[in-house]
Motif scaffolding. Structure first.
Motif, PDB file in Angstrom:
ATOM      1  N   ASN A  95       0.755  -1.162  -0.025  1.00 56.67           N
ATOM      2  CA  ASN A  95       0.051  -0.136  -0.076  1.00 56.67           C
ATOM      3  C   ASN A  95       0.838   1.427  -0.091  1.00 56.67           C
ATOM      4  N   GLN A  98       2.451   1.804  -3.467  1.00 54.26           N
ATOM      5  CA  GLN A  98       1.664   2.270  -4.413  1.00 54.26           C
ATOM      6  C   GLN A  98       1.420   3.692  -4.252  1.00 54.26           C
ATOM      7  N   ASN A 102       2.998   5.221  -7.072  1.00 55.43           N
ATOM      8  CA  ASN A 102       1.758   5.126  -7.836  1.00 55.43           C
ATOM      9  C   ASN A 102       2.004   4.043  -8.901  1.00 55.43           C
ATOM     10  N   THR A 103       2.820   2.867  -8.297  1.00 59.12           N
ATOM     11  CA  THR A 103       2.839   1.624  -9.012  1.00 59.12           C
ATOM     12  C   THR A 103       1.296   0.844  -9.392  1.00 59.12           C
ATOM     13  N   PRO A 104       1.050   0.469 -10.422  1.00 60.69           N
ATOM     14  CA  PRO A 104      -0.250  -0.140 -10.775  1.00 60.69           C
ATOM     15  C   PRO A 104      -0.213  -1.306  -9.993  1.00 60.69           C
ATOM     16  N   SER A 105      -1.493  -1.887  -9.334  1.00 58.39           N
ATOM     17  CA  SER A 105      -1.865  -3.080  -8.532  1.00 58.39           C
ATOM     18  C   SER A 105      -0.999  -4.367  -9.304  1.00 58.39           C
ATOM     19  N   GLU A 106      -1.551  -4.218 -10.660  1.00 60.37           N
ATOM     20  CA  GLU A 106      -1.278  -5.597 -11.293  1.00 60.37           C
ATOM     21  C   GLU A 106       0.185  -5.853 -11.472  1.00 60.37           C
ATOM     22  N   THR A 107       0.987  -4.669 -11.492  1.00 60.78           N
ATOM     23  CA  THR A 107       2.405  -4.661 -11.616  1.00 60.78           C
ATOM     24  C   THR A 107       3.198  -5.226 -10.325  1.00 60.78           C
ATOM     25  N   LYS A 109       1.102  -7.309  -8.030  1.00 60.36           N
ATOM     26  CA  LYS A 109       0.648  -8.595  -7.600  1.00 60.36           C
ATOM     27  C   LYS A 109       1.443  -9.708  -7.435  1.00 60.36           C
TER      28      LYS A 109
END
Length: 210
Positions: A95, A98, A102-107, A109
């Protein structure tokens, strides 16, 4: 002075000058250095308790085999780890990643899932040992920073952790004490102050593969 000169200057102080105190700027440097310490996966499973209270220091001295450095130091730093460590720490870490990057969640995961599974399969004893190892990294980093900043220190394992935890109310914060680092300034009559540092020759401690 360069880093080697600073490391030659430092030693585990046996007697602090109880009249000399670290400045707020010096303490802030140590706090920042602690926070910037490298930890496994960047999870930072550590907290630093900073004590500047002679009554508390006196009480802790009696729980540290009466080592006077605890009382005479300007401040006492206590490195702590979680008493119970869970994969919630991974959730909190990602969290923060991010929020900051500001890294995308899918990156994130795949790595997040890997760390979560790795922690959940470990026993609490294994996690405690792992986190203690991180505490020693932090201690080494703090000692080096102290040397560079001409702050004296004395790393200690000789204390009763359970009693420290009680006095400092650590258990209620899901923390346990691991290492202690009194910091301040060496006394003029510290018997170790002017002794030549004793170290093995580099040929005995370094293996070179050329």
């Amino acid at each position: 002075m360069n880093i080697i000169d600073s490391l030659k200057w430092r030693y585990a102080v046996k007697k602090f000058d109880s009249e000399k105190q670290l400045s707020e700027a010096q303490i802030n440097t140590l706090k920042e250095a602690f926070n910037l310490t490298a930890t496994s996966y960047g999870l930072q499973p550590l907290k630093l308790v900073v004590i500047k209270n002679k009554e508390v220091q006196k009480e802790l001295m009696s729980l540290s085999w009466n080592q006077a450095q605890i009382l005479d130091a300007s401040h006492v730093l206590v490195i702590c780890i979680p008493k119970n460590y869970t994969s919630l720490e991974v959730e909190n870490y990602f969290n923060l990643v991010q929020k900051i990057r500001n890294t995308p969640s899918e990156t994130l995961k795949p790595f997040k899932d890997f760390l979560t599974a790795d922690i959940e399969k470990k026993t609490q004893d294994e996690l405690t040992l792992w986190n203690k190892n991180q505490a020693y990294i932090a201690l080494g980093n703090l000692m080096t920073v102290c040397a560079v900043e001409r702050i004296d220190a004395c790393p200690m394992e000789g204390f009763i952790p359970e009693k420290y935890d009680e006095i400092l109310n650590l258990t209620a914060q899901n923390l346990q004490s691991v290492l202690v680092l009194p910091v301040g300034f060496r006394a003029d009559d510290c018997y170790m102050k002017d002794l030549t540092k004793v170290r093995k020759d580099l040929t005995e401690t370094v293996v070179e593969i050329l």
